[in-house]
Design a protein around this motif. Structure first.
Motif, PDB file in Angstrom:
ATOM      1  N   LEU A  31       0.224  25.496  21.577  1.00 50.27           N
ATOM      2  CA  LEU A  31       2.222  25.217  21.033  1.00 50.27           C
ATOM      3  C   LEU A  31       2.607  25.001  22.205  1.00 50.27           C
ATOM      4  O   LEU A  31       1.940  25.391  23.579  1.00 50.27           O
ATOM      5  CB  LEU A  31       1.861  26.447  20.498  1.00 50.27           C
ATOM      6  CG  LEU A  31       3.769  27.332  20.374  1.00 50.27           C
ATOM      7  CD1 LEU A  31       4.092  25.760  19.211  1.00 50.27           C
ATOM      8  CD2 LEU A  31       4.084  27.791  19.946  1.00 50.27           C
ATOM      9  N   ALA A  32       3.206  23.725  22.546  1.00 51.73           N
ATOM     10  CA  ALA A  32       3.588  23.951  23.611  1.00 51.73           C
ATOM     11  C   ALA A  32       5.008  24.136  23.763  1.00 51.73           C
ATOM     12  O   ALA A  32       5.932  24.478  23.005  1.00 51.73           O
ATOM     13  CB  ALA A  32       4.343  22.335  23.586  1.00 51.73           C
ATOM     14  N   THR A  33       5.752  25.160  24.702  1.00 48.96           N
ATOM     15  CA  THR A  33       6.950  25.544  24.419  1.00 48.96           C
ATOM     16  C   THR A  33       7.449  24.409  26.347  1.00 48.96           C
ATOM     17  O   THR A  33       7.038  24.225  27.495  1.00 48.96           O
ATOM     18  CB  THR A  33       7.297  26.998  24.574  1.00 48.96           C
ATOM     19  OG1 THR A  33       6.487  27.328  26.371  1.00 48.96           O
ATOM     20  CG2 THR A  33       7.237  28.010  23.288  1.00 48.96           C
ATOM     21  N   ASN A  34       8.811  24.171  26.120  1.00 51.15           N
ATOM     22  CA  ASN A  34      10.015  23.176  27.520  1.00 51.15           C
ATOM     23  C   ASN A  34      10.616  24.163  27.636  1.00 51.15           C
ATOM     24  O   ASN A  34      11.628  25.363  26.986  1.00 51.15           O
ATOM     25  CB  ASN A  34       9.977  22.109  26.487  1.00 51.15           C
ATOM     26  CG  ASN A  34       9.318  21.394  26.257  1.00 51.15           C
ATOM     27  OD1 ASN A  34       8.158  20.727  26.896  1.00 51.15           O
ATOM     28  ND2 ASN A  34       9.159  20.912  25.460  1.00 51.15           N
ATOM     29  N   GLU A  35      11.092  23.769  29.095  1.00 53.40           N
ATOM     30  CA  GLU A  35      12.059  24.788  29.615  1.00 53.40           C
ATOM     31  C   GLU A  35      12.615  23.634  29.956  1.00 53.40           C
ATOM     32  O   GLU A  35      12.489  22.338  31.014  1.00 53.40           O
ATOM     33  CB  GLU A  35      12.016  25.649  30.549  1.00 53.40           C
ATOM     34  CG  GLU A  35      11.485  26.918  30.723  1.00 53.40           C
ATOM     35  CD  GLU A  35      10.389  27.984  31.470  1.00 53.40           C
ATOM     36  OE1 GLU A  35      12.037  27.818  32.538  1.00 53.40           O
ATOM     37  OE2 GLU A  35       9.959  28.207  32.194  1.00 53.40           O
ATOM     38  N   MET A  36      13.856  23.638  30.206  1.00 48.62           N
ATOM     39  CA  MET A  36      15.051  22.419  31.252  1.00 48.62           C
ATOM     40  C   MET A  36      16.442  22.825  31.969  1.00 48.62           C
ATOM     41  O   MET A  36      16.624  23.687  31.544  1.00 48.62           O
ATOM     42  CB  MET A  36      15.045  21.751  29.711  1.00 48.62           C
ATOM     43  CG  MET A  36      14.282  20.628  28.995  1.00 48.62           C
ATOM     44  SD  MET A  36      15.144  19.432  28.251  1.00 48.62           S
ATOM     45  CE  MET A  36      15.096  18.512  28.990  1.00 48.62           C
ATOM     46  N   TRP A  37      16.059  22.474  32.905  1.00 46.22           N
ATOM     47  CA  TRP A  37      17.690  22.420  33.976  1.00 46.22           C
ATOM     48  C   TRP A  37      17.704  21.760  34.242  1.00 46.22           C
ATOM     49  O   TRP A  37      17.048  20.546  34.747  1.00 46.22           O
ATOM     50  CB  TRP A  37      16.904  23.394  34.746  1.00 46.22           C
ATOM     51  CG  TRP A  37      15.681  23.610  35.941  1.00 46.22           C
ATOM     52  CD1 TRP A  37      15.938  22.639  36.452  1.00 46.22           C
ATOM     53  CD2 TRP A  37      14.224  23.310  35.709  1.00 46.22           C
ATOM     54  NE1 TRP A  37      14.762  22.745  37.353  1.00 46.22           N
ATOM     55  CE2 TRP A  37      13.734  22.980  36.902  1.00 46.22           C
ATOM     56  CE3 TRP A  37      13.160  24.282  34.324  1.00 46.22           C
ATOM     57  CZ2 TRP A  37      12.332  22.820  36.740  1.00 46.22           C
ATOM     58  CZ3 TRP A  37      11.987  23.552  34.459  1.00 46.22           C
ATOM     59  CH2 TRP A  37      12.079  23.785  36.117  1.00 46.22           C
ATOM     60  N   ARG A  38      18.748  21.973  34.751  1.00 47.44           N
ATOM     61  CA  ARG A  38      19.391  20.133  35.776  1.00 47.44           C
ATOM     62  C   ARG A  38      19.865  21.053  36.963  1.00 47.44           C
ATOM     63  O   ARG A  38      20.635  21.826  37.413  1.00 47.44           O
ATOM     64  CB  ARG A  38      21.561  20.238  34.962  1.00 47.44           C
ATOM     65  CG  ARG A  38      21.747  18.827  35.451  1.00 47.44           C
ATOM     66  CD  ARG A  38      22.529  18.861  34.820  1.00 47.44           C
ATOM     67  NE  ARG A  38      22.710  18.500  33.511  1.00 47.44           N
ATOM     68  CZ  ARG A  38      22.557  17.294  33.194  1.00 47.44           C
ATOM     69  NH1 ARG A  38      22.789  16.335  33.926  1.00 47.44           N
ATOM     70  NH2 ARG A  38      22.387  17.264  31.850  1.00 47.44           N
ATOM     71  N   THR A  39      19.049  19.773  38.268  1.00 46.69           N
ATOM     72  CA  THR A  39      20.056  20.163  38.974  1.00 46.69           C
ATOM     73  C   THR A  39      21.023  19.345  39.156  1.00 46.69           C
ATOM     74  O   THR A  39      20.773  18.230  39.897  1.00 46.69           O
ATOM     75  CB  THR A  39      18.418  20.238  40.285  1.00 46.69           C
ATOM     76  OG1 THR A  39      18.267  18.425  40.016  1.00 46.69           O
ATOM     77  CG2 THR A  39      17.563  20.580  39.867  1.00 46.69           C
ATOM     78  N   VAL A  49      31.380  21.622  37.294  1.00 51.48           N
ATOM     79  CA  VAL A  49      30.447  21.323  36.678  1.00 51.48           C
ATOM     80  C   VAL A  49      31.467  19.746  37.855  1.00 51.48           C
ATOM     81  O   VAL A  49      32.239  19.074  36.839  1.00 51.48           O
ATOM     82  CB  VAL A  49      29.574  20.316  36.339  1.00 51.48           C
ATOM     83  CG1 VAL A  49      28.446  19.649  36.469  1.00 51.48           C
ATOM     84  CG2 VAL A  49      28.824  22.339  35.644  1.00 51.48           C
ATOM     85  N   VAL A  50      30.341  19.051  38.609  1.00 50.44           N
ATOM     86  CA  VAL A  50      31.314  17.348  39.048  1.00 50.44           C
ATOM     87  C   VAL A  50      30.321  16.758  38.658  1.00 50.44           C
ATOM     88  O   VAL A  50      29.665  16.311  39.154  1.00 50.44           O
ATOM     89  CB  VAL A  50      30.932  18.003  41.164  1.00 50.44           C
ATOM     90  CG1 VAL A  50      31.621  16.077  41.326  1.00 50.44           C
ATOM     91  CG2 VAL A  50      31.534  18.925  41.732  1.00 50.44           C
ATOM     92  N   GLY A  55      23.403  15.426  38.801  1.00 48.96           N
ATOM     93  CA  GLY A  55      21.631  15.383  38.885  1.00 48.96           C
ATOM     94  C   GLY A  55      21.224  15.351  38.118  1.00 48.96           C
ATOM     95  O   GLY A  55      20.777  14.225  37.003  1.00 48.96           O
ATOM     96  N   ASP A  56      20.117  15.257  38.386  1.00 43.90           N
ATOM     97  CA  ASP A  56      18.435  15.037  37.577  1.00 43.90           C
ATOM     98  C   ASP A  56      18.046  16.316  36.477  1.00 43.90           C
ATOM     99  O   ASP A  56      18.400  17.218  37.307  1.00 43.90           O
ATOM    100  CB  ASP A  56      17.046  15.376  38.064  1.00 43.90           C
ATOM    101  CG  ASP A  56      16.891  13.998  39.613  1.00 43.90           C
ATOM    102  OD1 ASP A  56      17.980  12.991  38.995  1.00 43.90           O
ATOM    103  OD2 ASP A  56      16.993  13.756  40.097  1.00 43.90           O
TER     104      ASP A  56
END
Length: 113
Positions: A31-39, A49-50, A55-56
């Motif tokens: 099972l794959a779990t994902n974490e995503m975040w913006r830099t 937020v500007v 960001g990426d």
């Protein structure tokens, strides 16, 4: 004491059923779990937020080995869960050791659903 984990993710392979000599069968899948975040840069004075520089987006995928031992659940999992399905798994974390075919001791982390 409590040992409980909840995962929501995508199945990485069709489940397989294994049976070791004299033991009950087990259904196993990944099972794959994902974490995503913006830099990105933020305007700290106003906490806004500007938008000129969002960001990426970064992502981390974590793979979990899921084992299902309970007879009814084991059989339903084997029959109906397929690669790519999005599922919720609840269970406990199990840390174990095994010896591979080259006689090297390895550690394994498994979620017992």
């Amino acid at each position: 004491a409590m040992n409980r984990v909840q995962l929501l993710g995508r199945v990485g392979q069709d489940p397989i059923m294994r049976q070791v000599d004299g033991k009950n069968p087990v259904t196993i899948f990944s099972l794959a779990t994902n974490e995503m975040w913006r830099t990105g840069d933020k305007d700290l004075a106003s906490n806004v937020v500007v938008f000129a520089n969002l960001g990426d987006i970064s992502q981390k995928t974590t793979w979990h080995r899921i084992s299902v031992f309970r007879p009814g659940l084991r059989d339903v999992t084997y029959q109906y869960v397929k690669k790519g399905a999005r599922i919720f798994v609840e269970g406990k974390i199990d840390y174990g050791e095994y010896t591979d075919k080259n006689n090297v001791r390895r550690q394994a982390t498994t979620i017992i659903a």
